[in-house]
Structure formats: C-alpha cells, structure tokens
Scaffold this motif. Sequence first.
Motif, PDB file in Angstrom:
ATOM      1  N   SER A 122      15.052  16.175   2.171  1.00  0.00           N
ATOM      2  CA  SER A 122      15.533  16.849   0.966  1.00  0.00           C
ATOM      3  C   SER A 122      14.926  16.268  -0.298  1.00  0.00           C
ATOM      4  CB  SER A 122      17.060  16.781   0.895  1.00  0.00           C
ATOM      5  OG  SER A 122      17.502  15.427   0.902  1.00  0.00           O
ATOM      6  N   GLN A 123      14.369  15.053  -0.193  1.00  0.00           N
ATOM      7  CA  GLN A 123      13.699  14.429  -1.330  1.00  0.00           C
ATOM      8  C   GLN A 123      12.625  13.463  -0.848  1.00  0.00           C
ATOM      9  OE1 GLN A 123      16.552  12.230  -3.659  1.00  0.00           O
ATOM     10  NE2 GLN A 123      17.545  11.341  -1.866  1.00  0.00           N
ATOM     11  N   LEU A 124      11.621  13.263  -1.684  1.00  0.00           N
ATOM     12  CA  LEU A 124      10.488  12.434  -1.286  1.00  0.00           C
ATOM     13  C   LEU A 124      10.877  10.980  -1.046  1.00  0.00           C
ATOM     14  CD1 LEU A 124       7.698  13.773  -3.707  1.00  0.00           C
ATOM     15  CD2 LEU A 124       8.116  14.402  -1.322  1.00  0.00           C
ATOM     16  N   ALA A 125      11.889  10.503  -1.740  1.00  0.00           N
ATOM     17  CA  ALA A 125      12.284   9.096  -1.624  1.00  0.00           C
ATOM     18  C   ALA A 125      12.756   8.732  -0.223  1.00  0.00           C
ATOM     19  CB  ALA A 125      13.377   8.779  -2.643  1.00  0.00           C
ATOM     20  N   GLU A 126      13.031   9.732   0.615  1.00  0.00           N
ATOM     21  CA  GLU A 126      13.462   9.458   1.983  1.00  0.00           C
ATOM     22  C   GLU A 126      12.305   9.011   2.886  1.00  0.00           C
ATOM     23  OE1 GLU A 126      15.423  12.876   3.607  1.00  0.00           O
ATOM     24  OE2 GLU A 126      16.398  13.362   1.714  1.00  0.00           O
ATOM     25  N   ILE A 127      11.089   9.271   2.478  1.00  0.00           N
ATOM     26  CA  ILE A 127       9.947   9.090   3.380  1.00  0.00           C
ATOM     27  C   ILE A 127       9.738   7.647   3.829  1.00  0.00           C
ATOM     28  CG2 ILE A 127       7.431   9.332   3.561  1.00  0.00           C
ATOM     29  CD1 ILE A 127       7.658  11.849   1.875  1.00  0.00           C
ATOM     30  N   PRO A 128       9.716   6.652   2.928  1.00  0.00           N
ATOM     31  CA  PRO A 128       9.471   5.283   3.408  1.00  0.00           C
ATOM     32  C   PRO A 128      10.460   4.819   4.473  1.00  0.00           C
ATOM     33  CG  PRO A 128       9.185   5.395   1.038  1.00  0.00           C
ATOM     34  CD  PRO A 128       9.772   6.706   1.449  1.00  0.00           C
ATOM     35  N   ALA A 129      11.750   5.105   4.300  1.00  0.00           N
ATOM     36  CA  ALA A 129      12.743   4.683   5.295  1.00  0.00           C
ATOM     37  C   ALA A 129      12.531   5.404   6.616  1.00  0.00           C
ATOM     38  CB  ALA A 129      14.149   4.953   4.754  1.00  0.00           C
ATOM     39  N   LEU A 130      12.154   6.656   6.550  1.00  0.00           N
ATOM     40  CA  LEU A 130      11.922   7.434   7.766  1.00  0.00           C
ATOM     41  C   LEU A 130      10.752   6.854   8.550  1.00  0.00           C
ATOM     42  CD1 LEU A 130      12.067  11.317   7.871  1.00  0.00           C
ATOM     43  CD2 LEU A 130      10.506  10.035   9.314  1.00  0.00           C
ATOM     44  N   LEU A 131       9.655   6.499   7.844  1.00  0.00           N
ATOM     45  CA  LEU A 131       8.498   5.929   8.534  1.00  0.00           C
ATOM     46  C   LEU A 131       8.798   4.535   9.068  1.00  0.00           C
ATOM     47  CD1 LEU A 131       7.072   8.362   7.193  1.00  0.00           C
ATOM     48  CD2 LEU A 131       5.087   6.889   6.887  1.00  0.00           C
ATOM     49  N   ALA A 132       9.585   3.759   8.314  1.00  0.00           N
ATOM     50  CA  ALA A 132       9.948   2.423   8.780  1.00  0.00           C
ATOM     51  C   ALA A 132      10.777   2.507  10.060  1.00  0.00           C
ATOM     52  CB  ALA A 132      10.713   1.683   7.688  1.00  0.00           C
ATOM     53  N   ALA A 133      11.692   3.485  10.119  1.00  0.00           N
ATOM     54  CA  ALA A 133      12.509   3.677  11.318  1.00  0.00           C
ATOM     55  C   ALA A 133      11.664   4.079  12.517  1.00  0.00           C
ATOM     56  CB  ALA A 133      13.577   4.729  11.044  1.00  0.00           C
ATOM     57  N   ALA A 134      10.495   4.680  12.264  1.00  0.00           N
ATOM     58  CA  ALA A 134       9.582   5.074  13.342  1.00  0.00           C
ATOM     59  C   ALA A 134       8.668   3.932  13.763  1.00  0.00           C
ATOM     60  CB  ALA A 134       8.742   6.272  12.895  1.00  0.00           C
ATOM     61  N   GLY A 135       8.823   2.766  13.117  1.00  0.00           N
ATOM     62  CA  GLY A 135       8.029   1.596  13.495  1.00  0.00           C
ATOM     63  C   GLY A 135       6.738   1.444  12.714  1.00  0.00           C
ATOM     64  N   ILE A 136       6.562   2.189  11.634  1.00  0.00           N
ATOM     65  CA  ILE A 136       5.347   2.091  10.822  1.00  0.00           C
ATOM     66  C   ILE A 136       5.475   0.922   9.860  1.00  0.00           C
ATOM     67  CG2 ILE A 136       3.857   3.251   9.161  1.00  0.00           C
ATOM     68  CD1 ILE A 136       3.818   4.542  11.899  1.00  0.00           C
ATOM     69  N   ASN A 137       4.509  -0.007   9.883  1.00  0.00           N
ATOM     70  CA  ASN A 137       4.510  -1.100   8.906  1.00  0.00           C
ATOM     71  C   ASN A 137       3.208  -1.174   8.110  1.00  0.00           C
ATOM     72  OD1 ASN A 137       2.683  -2.358  10.734  1.00  0.00           O
ATOM     73  ND2 ASN A 137       4.409  -3.324  11.796  1.00  0.00           N
ATOM     74  N   GLN A 138       2.192  -0.431   8.549  1.00  0.00           N
ATOM     75  CA  GLN A 138       0.933  -0.342   7.809  1.00  0.00           C
ATOM     76  C   GLN A 138       0.522   1.126   7.741  1.00  0.00           C
ATOM     77  OE1 GLN A 138      -1.946  -2.910   9.700  1.00  0.00           O
ATOM     78  NE2 GLN A 138      -1.244  -4.699   8.566  1.00  0.00           N
ATOM     79  N   LEU A 139       0.031   1.532   6.581  1.00  0.00           N
ATOM     80  CA  LEU A 139      -0.231   2.943   6.367  1.00  0.00           C
ATOM     81  C   LEU A 139      -1.465   3.115   5.490  1.00  0.00           C
ATOM     82  CD1 LEU A 139       1.183   5.687   7.039  1.00  0.00           C
ATOM     83  CD2 LEU A 139       2.332   5.485   4.832  1.00  0.00           C
ATOM     84  N   VAL A 140      -2.389   3.941   5.963  1.00  0.00           N
ATOM     85  CA  VAL A 140      -3.546   4.323   5.145  1.00  0.00           C
ATOM     86  C   VAL A 140      -3.178   5.621   4.439  1.00  0.00           C
ATOM     87  CG1 VAL A 140      -6.002   4.882   5.144  1.00  0.00           C
ATOM     88  CG2 VAL A 140      -5.092   3.282   6.826  1.00  0.00           C
ATOM     89  N   ILE A 141      -3.375   5.674   3.136  1.00  0.00           N
ATOM     90  CA  ILE A 141      -2.903   6.819   2.370  1.00  0.00           C
ATOM     91  C   ILE A 141      -4.016   7.426   1.521  1.00  0.00           C
ATOM     92  CG2 ILE A 141      -0.562   5.891   2.257  1.00  0.00           C
ATOM     93  CD1 ILE A 141      -1.161   5.160  -0.697  1.00  0.00           C
ATOM     94  N   SER A 142      -3.786   8.680   1.136  1.00  0.00           N
ATOM     95  CA  SER A 142      -4.684   9.336   0.182  1.00  0.00           C
ATOM     96  C   SER A 142      -4.309   8.891  -1.220  1.00  0.00           C
ATOM     97  CB  SER A 142      -4.560  10.862   0.313  1.00  0.00           C
ATOM     98  OG  SER A 142      -3.267  11.277  -0.065  1.00  0.00           O
ATOM     99  N   LYS A 143      -5.069   9.339  -2.201  1.00  0.00           N
ATOM    100  CA  LYS A 143      -4.838   8.954  -3.599  1.00  0.00           C
ATOM    101  C   LYS A 143      -3.876   9.891  -4.328  1.00  0.00           C
ATOM    102  CE  LYS A 143      -9.358   6.740  -4.125  1.00  0.00           C
ATOM    103  NZ  LYS A 143     -10.639   6.737  -4.886  1.00  0.00           N
ATOM    104  N   GLU A 144      -3.206  10.757  -3.564  1.00  0.00           N
ATOM    105  CA  GLU A 144      -2.240  11.646  -4.191  1.00  0.00           C
ATOM    106  C   GLU A 144      -1.132  10.812  -4.827  1.00  0.00           C
ATOM    107  OE1 GLU A 144      -1.917  15.459  -1.516  1.00  0.00           O
ATOM    108  OE2 GLU A 144      -2.303  13.701  -0.272  1.00  0.00           O
ATOM    109  N   SER A 145      -0.833  11.091  -6.092  1.00  0.00           N
ATOM    110  CA  SER A 145       0.035  10.205  -6.876  1.00  0.00           C
ATOM    111  C   SER A 145       1.458  10.114  -6.333  1.00  0.00           C
ATOM    112  CB  SER A 145       0.069  10.677  -8.331  1.00  0.00           C
ATOM    113  OG  SER A 145       0.556  12.002  -8.413  1.00  0.00           O
ATOM    114  N   TRP A 146       1.954  11.159  -5.693  1.00  0.00           N
ATOM    115  CA  TRP A 146       3.333  11.127  -5.212  1.00  0.00           C
ATOM    116  C   TRP A 146       3.532  10.076  -4.130  1.00  0.00           C
ATOM    117  CZ3 TRP A 146       4.299  11.938  -0.086  1.00  0.00           C
ATOM    118  CH2 TRP A 146       3.300  12.580   0.658  1.00  0.00           C
ATOM    119  N   ILE A 147       2.473   9.739  -3.392  1.00  0.00           N
ATOM    120  CA  ILE A 147       2.616   8.780  -2.295  1.00  0.00           C
ATOM    121  C   ILE A 147       2.839   7.366  -2.819  1.00  0.00           C
ATOM    122  CG2 ILE A 147       1.517   7.762  -0.278  1.00  0.00           C
ATOM    123  CD1 ILE A 147      -0.012  10.319   0.130  1.00  0.00           C
TER     124      ILE A 147
END
Length: 220
Positions: A72-97
């Motif tokens: 429902s909001q972008l702020a949920e994403i980091p917790a969701l990925l952490a719960a999936a076991g993600i601790n390192q992430l390669v990202i694009s330069k899109e500012s929202w990330i």
Amino acid sequence: MSQARQQIFSKLRQGVKRNPEQQAAAEARVQQRLQSHPRSLIPARGQGDATQRRHVFIQMATEAAAEIHPISQLAEIPALLAAAGINQLVISKESWISALPWQEQGITLQQRVAAVGDSASLTGSFAAIAETGTLMLHSSPDSPTTLNFLPDWHWVLLRSSRIQSCYEDAWQLLRTELGSLPRTVNMITGPSRSADIEQRLQMGAHGPRKLSILLWDDHN
C-alpha cells in the motif's frame, strides 16, 4: 548508402519487377502503416476496467511463476525484502529506491550495473500487460538492462495504475511518454526457465531464478 548496397537494392527491385512509381507507392504504404500503429484483436481477458486489469495481471503473472507482493506504500519494501532474506541489493538510480529506509532493515545497497554473481536487484517497471502477466521495462541511464537479467532474484516495483489491457496499449503509452523508442525494451513474463534439456524444467536458465513483483496500489 554505399555503392554495393545500392546494387543489392537495385537487384531486389528488379526481382520484384517494380517500376519507380510502384516502388514509391509501396514505400508510402509501409510508412503509413508504421505511423498509424494499427491495433490487433484484443483477447477478452485483457479488457475491462482498472480493477479487472489488476486481477487478470495477478492471475497470469502467478501462472507464469512470478511472485506477487501487494503493498500500500513504498516504505513497506525494505522490511518485505529483509523478511525474504535479502541483505544485499543492486539497485537502479531511480530516486524512489534510495529514499526508502534500507538501513533500518540492515540491507546494503549498491547503485551500479549488475554483474554475474549478484544475488538480488530492484528496479521499477515502466508498465505491465494484463492479458499475459508481462512486465515492460526499458533501458535508460538510470536503469541499465543488466539489472533485469544477471542477478538471481529480480524484484520489480509495479504501480497498479500502469497495468495496461494489452501490448498495443503498452506500446502506445511508451510512444506517448518517451516520444521515441529507447535502446532496449524488455518484456518479462515470470522468471527465466528452459526445458530444452531432457524436457526437464530448469529455472534461471537465461536470467533470474526468481521474479518478485511489488504491486503498489497507487490508486489509493
């Protein structure tokens, strides 16, 4: 145009037996078709309002082995990925990330092109096609194509307002918003797979083993 190329085209024209007037008329018809972008038949499942398109997209993407994570909001994403076991992430330069609270979840970001061996990447999606559960992504200086194919796990943000009924609508949206076609447009339906070897399904044959779609209901 080189002389050799001119000779080749001249022989081709002679082979089809067109005079200059006929050739000019044929070229004009081709240009007219390219400019008009005629629409093909649209399957019934790709039609409907925004709610129907969202429902169909989820159904088709899930059948293609993609994971759907409604948010429902972008702020949920980091917790969701952490719960999936993600601790390192390669990202694009899109500012929202980069603006999201990643440090609170202990996730390390690397803003660069992807490389072989990267475990996970996060990108945005330009649009999606309901009728086949397909994501449309395009290359840009802020989002290199390597992020879509080299990491083992591709996470993609999709705004529900960007789900189009069909491919024709998605291409029209691309032309309208970008003005000209980008260098690369990727159509992604589920994670990479192949059954070429002994008819056994292998995930990650030519790209990510897993595809997770963060479906943001941005209508709200």
